[in-house]
Every structure is written in C-alpha cells, then in structure tokens.
Design an enzyme around this catalytic site. Structure first.
Site, PDB file in Angstrom:
ATOM      1  N   GLY A 209      18.283 -27.318 -57.891  1.00 61.08           N
ATOM      2  CA  GLY A 209      19.062 -26.953 -56.741  1.00 61.08           C
ATOM      3  C   GLY A 209      18.941 -28.499 -55.947  1.00 61.08           C
ATOM      4  O   GLY A 209      19.843 -29.004 -55.272  1.00 61.08           O
TER       5      GLY A 209
ATOM      6  N   GLU B  33      13.164 -30.355 -51.691  1.00 59.29           N
ATOM      7  CA  GLU B  33      13.740 -28.956 -52.150  1.00 59.29           C
ATOM      8  C   GLU B  33      15.274 -28.787 -51.352  1.00 59.29           C
ATOM      9  O   GLU B  33      15.526 -29.522 -50.502  1.00 59.29           O
ATOM     10  CB  GLU B  33      12.899 -27.718 -51.298  1.00 59.29           C
ATOM     11  CG  GLU B  33      11.948 -26.956 -52.388  1.00 59.29           C
ATOM     12  CD  GLU B  33      12.724 -26.128 -53.165  1.00 59.29           C
ATOM     13  OE1 GLU B  33      13.958 -26.249 -53.417  1.00 59.29           O
ATOM     14  OE2 GLU B  33      11.924 -25.264 -53.746  1.00 59.29           O
ATOM     15  N   ASP B  34      16.122 -28.030 -52.122  1.00 59.63           N
ATOM     16  CA  ASP B  34      17.366 -27.865 -51.651  1.00 59.63           C
ATOM     17  C   ASP B  34      17.231 -26.783 -50.396  1.00 59.63           C
ATOM     18  O   ASP B  34      17.655 -26.771 -49.246  1.00 59.63           O
ATOM     19  CB  ASP B  34      18.489 -27.039 -52.524  1.00 59.63           C
ATOM     20  CG  ASP B  34      17.870 -25.985 -53.512  1.00 59.63           C
ATOM     21  OD1 ASP B  34      16.421 -25.568 -53.245  1.00 59.63           O
ATOM     22  OD2 ASP B  34      18.426 -25.487 -54.208  1.00 59.63           O
TER      23      ASP B  34
ATOM     24  N   ASP C  29      13.363 -20.533 -48.602  1.00 59.81           N
ATOM     25  CA  ASP C  29      13.859 -19.097 -48.149  1.00 59.81           C
ATOM     26  C   ASP C  29      12.516 -18.410 -47.685  1.00 59.81           C
ATOM     27  O   ASP C  29      12.070 -18.470 -46.690  1.00 59.81           O
ATOM     28  CB  ASP C  29      14.386 -18.474 -49.409  1.00 59.81           C
ATOM     29  CG  ASP C  29      15.103 -17.001 -49.158  1.00 59.81           C
ATOM     30  OD1 ASP C  29      15.023 -16.657 -48.127  1.00 59.81           O
ATOM     31  OD2 ASP C  29      15.716 -16.560 -50.002  1.00 59.81           O
TER      32      ASP C  29
ATOM     33  N   LYS D  32      15.520 -21.507 -44.065  1.00 58.10           N
ATOM     34  CA  LYS D  32      16.041 -19.904 -43.774  1.00 58.10           C
ATOM     35  C   LYS D  32      14.852 -19.506 -42.962  1.00 58.10           C
ATOM     36  O   LYS D  32      13.892 -18.776 -43.535  1.00 58.10           O
ATOM     37  CB  LYS D  32      16.256 -19.185 -44.804  1.00 58.10           C
ATOM     38  CG  LYS D  32      17.787 -19.516 -45.397  1.00 58.10           C
ATOM     39  CD  LYS D  32      17.943 -18.055 -46.642  1.00 58.10           C
ATOM     40  CE  LYS D  32      19.193 -18.495 -47.368  1.00 58.10           C
ATOM     41  NZ  LYS D  32      19.292 -17.644 -48.563  1.00 58.10           N
TER      42      LYS D  32
ATOM     43  N   PHE E  22      23.268 -15.934 -47.857  1.00 57.89           N
ATOM     44  CA  PHE E  22      23.347 -16.649 -49.228  1.00 57.89           C
ATOM     45  C   PHE E  22      24.502 -17.827 -48.894  1.00 57.89           C
ATOM     46  O   PHE E  22      25.430 -17.681 -48.741  1.00 57.89           O
ATOM     47  CB  PHE E  22      23.883 -15.868 -50.360  1.00 57.89           C
ATOM     48  CG  PHE E  22      23.371 -16.301 -51.646  1.00 57.89           C
ATOM     49  CD1 PHE E  22      22.306 -16.279 -52.223  1.00 57.89           C
ATOM     50  CD2 PHE E  22      24.578 -16.756 -52.515  1.00 57.89           C
ATOM     51  CE1 PHE E  22      21.862 -16.784 -53.337  1.00 57.89           C
ATOM     52  CE2 PHE E  22      24.138 -17.308 -53.584  1.00 57.89           C
ATOM     53  CZ  PHE E  22      22.915 -17.405 -54.121  1.00 57.89           C
ATOM     54  N   VAL E  23      23.904 -19.025 -49.363  1.00 57.61           N
ATOM     55  CA  VAL E  23      24.683 -20.197 -49.359  1.00 57.61           C
ATOM     56  C   VAL E  23      24.797 -20.663 -50.744  1.00 57.61           C
ATOM     57  O   VAL E  23      23.912 -20.801 -51.819  1.00 57.61           O
ATOM     58  CB  VAL E  23      24.247 -21.176 -48.353  1.00 57.61           C
ATOM     59  CG1 VAL E  23      24.491 -20.731 -47.067  1.00 57.61           C
ATOM     60  CG2 VAL E  23      22.811 -21.473 -48.768  1.00 57.61           C
TER      61      VAL E  23
ATOM     62  N   ASP F 130      23.300 -22.998 -56.212  1.00 61.42           N
ATOM     63  CA  ASP F 130      24.112 -22.287 -57.118  1.00 61.42           C
ATOM     64  C   ASP F 130      24.197 -20.753 -56.689  1.00 61.42           C
ATOM     65  O   ASP F 130      23.369 -20.008 -56.035  1.00 61.42           O
ATOM     66  CB  ASP F 130      23.404 -22.206 -58.641  1.00 61.42           C
ATOM     67  CG  ASP F 130      22.324 -21.369 -58.742  1.00 61.42           C
ATOM     68  OD1 ASP F 130      21.492 -21.731 -57.964  1.00 61.42           O
ATOM     69  OD2 ASP F 130      22.398 -20.711 -59.588  1.00 61.42           O
TER      70      ASP F 130
ATOM     71  N   ARG G 126      27.344 -25.394 -57.817  1.00 60.05           N
ATOM     72  CA  ARG G 126      26.462 -26.622 -57.509  1.00 60.05           C
ATOM     73  C   ARG G 126      27.361 -27.997 -57.261  1.00 60.05           C
ATOM     74  O   ARG G 126      26.772 -28.920 -56.705  1.00 60.05           O
ATOM     75  CB  ARG G 126      25.534 -27.194 -58.548  1.00 60.05           C
ATOM     76  CG  ARG G 126      24.417 -25.781 -58.932  1.00 60.05           C
ATOM     77  CD  ARG G 126      23.467 -26.423 -60.013  1.00 60.05           C
ATOM     78  NE  ARG G 126      22.559 -25.188 -60.459  1.00 60.05           N
ATOM     79  CZ  ARG G 126      21.616 -24.701 -60.026  1.00 60.05           C
ATOM     80  NH1 ARG G 126      21.115 -25.003 -58.733  1.00 60.05           N
ATOM     81  NH2 ARG G 126      21.106 -23.899 -60.594  1.00 60.05           N
TER      82      ARG G 126
HETATM   83  P1  IMP Z   1      11.967 -19.288 -51.915  1.00 61.18           P
HETATM   84  O1  IMP Z   1      10.671 -19.300 -52.955  1.00 61.18           O
HETATM   85  O2  IMP Z   1      11.960 -17.965 -51.522  1.00 61.18           O
HETATM   86  O3  IMP Z   1      11.678 -20.147 -50.585  1.00 61.18           O
HETATM   87  O4  IMP Z   1      13.523 -19.717 -52.394  1.00 61.18           O
HETATM   88  C1  IMP Z   1      13.357 -21.213 -52.977  1.00 61.18           C
HETATM   89  C2  IMP Z   1      14.524 -21.151 -53.975  1.00 61.18           C
HETATM   90  O5  IMP Z   1      15.619 -19.954 -53.989  1.00 61.18           O
HETATM   91  C3  IMP Z   1      15.267 -22.441 -53.736  1.00 61.18           C
HETATM   92  O6  IMP Z   1      14.695 -23.665 -54.136  1.00 61.18           O
HETATM   93  C4  IMP Z   1      16.709 -22.192 -54.267  1.00 61.18           C
HETATM   94  O7  IMP Z   1      16.699 -22.468 -55.497  1.00 61.18           O
HETATM   95  C5  IMP Z   1      16.657 -20.306 -54.074  1.00 61.18           C
HETATM   96  N1  IMP Z   1      17.467 -19.959 -52.976  1.00 61.18           N
HETATM   97  C6  IMP Z   1      16.995 -19.316 -51.905  1.00 61.18           C
HETATM   98  N2  IMP Z   1      17.971 -19.069 -51.139  1.00 61.18           N
HETATM   99  C7  IMP Z   1      19.072 -19.538 -51.749  1.00 61.18           C
HETATM  100  C8  IMP Z   1      20.550 -19.468 -51.348  1.00 61.18           C
HETATM  101  O8  IMP Z   1      21.218 -19.019 -50.412  1.00 61.18           O
HETATM  102  N3  IMP Z   1      21.564 -19.790 -52.231  1.00 61.18           N
HETATM  103  C9  IMP Z   1      21.067 -20.552 -53.391  1.00 61.18           C
HETATM  104  N4  IMP Z   1      19.658 -20.611 -53.921  1.00 61.18           N
HETATM  105  C10 IMP Z   1      18.899 -20.216 -52.968  1.00 61.18           C
HETATM  106 MG    MG Z   2      15.263 -24.738 -55.721  1.00 62.99          MG
END
Ligand code: IMP
Ligand code: MG
Length: 185
Positions: free
Chosen positions: A54, A109-110, A113, A141, A162-163, A169, A175
């Site tokens: 991402g 990071e992109d 979450d 988020k 969700f984005v 992606d 992407r």
């Molecule tokens: P986390 O581990 O729950 O913080 O999630 C992080 C990863 O989940 C990010 O690096 C993204 O690759 C993916 N992710 C989380 N939210 C989204 C979204 O809304 N769209 C696409 N990918 C997401």
């Molecule tokens: Mg990611």
C-alpha cells in the site's frame, strides 16, 4: 470489472466508491510532510521503510520532496486478503534488506486502521536497535485504533470507512488511482 461514471464515481460489483481526497490535495499534503521531515532530520540520513504494497506510491512521492540525504527499504506484511475487514492476524512476507542498527528509521504506511500492523512492526524493528524510530502514515482511522501506537506524522484523519486509491487496494485493485475514494454506505 469496474466502471468509472462521469461524476467520477467507481462502481465495482454492487459497491460504489466516491471521490474523497483529490490528487492535488494529496500532493500538497505529501509535500508539507516531506518539508517537515527534512527539517526534523537535518544533518541525519534517515532510512524510509515502506510497508508494502500500500505505501509504495506515498513513499515515492514523499521522498521526491525530501531535500536531505535519505535511503529506502521495504517491508511486507500479509494483507487483508480480498476482504475489507482485517483478519486480525499479521504474517511477515518480506524482511528488511538493510541493517537498521543505529540508524534513524521512518516507517511509512498508507493507512493505520486498528494499529495491529504498526505495533507488530515497531516491536520487531526495536529488536534491531535503531537509533530512532518514527512512523508516518498518509491516513489514520483514529476511531478504529485498538492498539496503543503513536503515529508521528499523519497526512489525513479519515473516518472508519473503507478507502481505495493512491496505493490502497480493494482485492488488489485500484492502487493506480491518483485520488482516494471512499465506499458509499
Ligand atoms: P491495521 O493493521 O488494522 O492498522 O491495518 C493496516 C493495514 O490494513 C494497512 O496498511 C492497509 O494495507 C490495510 N487497510 C486498512 N484500512 C484500509 C482501507 O480502508 N482500505 C484499504 N486498505 C486498508
Ligand atoms: Mg498497508
């Protein structure tokens, strides 16, 4: 197959994504973040570590605006698979190639979450004894955070929706979009 309407909406099966953060706004913010990092890391040579897949576009645009010496490397974790909700598990898919001992590292990071990925990465990288470790995420988020993580540089706060686009992606697609789109609920 997806369809882009003339209102710039993306229709993908039964789901519709609408424009959320435009390319110009993303680029302006990325430039600001890079300028701040260039000041904060003056006289240092940080290593930017992009979290694949991402963060690849964000990392590329970010370092094009960095005006101090820097290096890059990539790290890969398992993704959401083809779903919109995290599995809650993290798997390492590609380790770092460079030695980050005594280096100033910036994890790129992109989107953050739940914070699980960043927590996993920080715990792993701290074992490598970097001189310093900071995190930059294009999107956060905030309301979805479940882990106690500190994001040092944040591009934009986004709601828990969700984005897609600009590296992010859905089932590996989208992407390539220059703007960020949000799922219409
Ligand atoms: P986390 O581990 O729950 O913080 O999630 C992080 C990863 O989940 C990010 O690096 C993204 O690759 C993916 N992710 C989380 N939210 C989204 C979204 O809304 N769209 C696409 N990918 C997401
Ligand atoms: Mg990611």
């Amino acid at each position: 197959m997806s369809i882009i309407t003339n209102e710039d909406k993306i229709i993908f099966g039964s789901e519709i994504f609408i424009p959320y953060i435009r390319e110009e706004k993303i680029q302006a913010r990325v430039k600001e973040l890079a300028e701040q990092i260039s000041i904060d890391y003056k006289n240092k040579t940080p290593v930017f570590i992009g979290v694949l897949n991402g963060a690849f576009l964000f990392l590329a645009d970010l370092i094009k605006n960095i005006n101090i010496d820097c290096e890059i490397d990539f790290f890969k974790l398992s993704s959401y698979g083809d779903e919109k909700i995290s599995t809650g598990k993290v798997k390492l898919l590609k380790e770092l190639n460079c030695d980050v001992k005594n280096r100033d590292i910036i994890i790129v990071e992109d989107i953050v979450d739940s914070g699980l990925s960043i927590k996993y990465i920080e715990e792993l990288f701290s074992k490598y004894k970097p001189a310093s470790m900071k995190v930059i995420s294009l999107l956060l988020k905030r309301d979805s955070l479940k882990y106690n993580v500190k994001i040092d540089y944040i591009g934009f706060h986004v709601p828990s929706k969700f984005v897609i686009g600009y590296g992010l992606d859905y089932a590996q697609k989208f992407r390539n979009l220059r703007s960020i789109y949000v799922l219409e609920e």
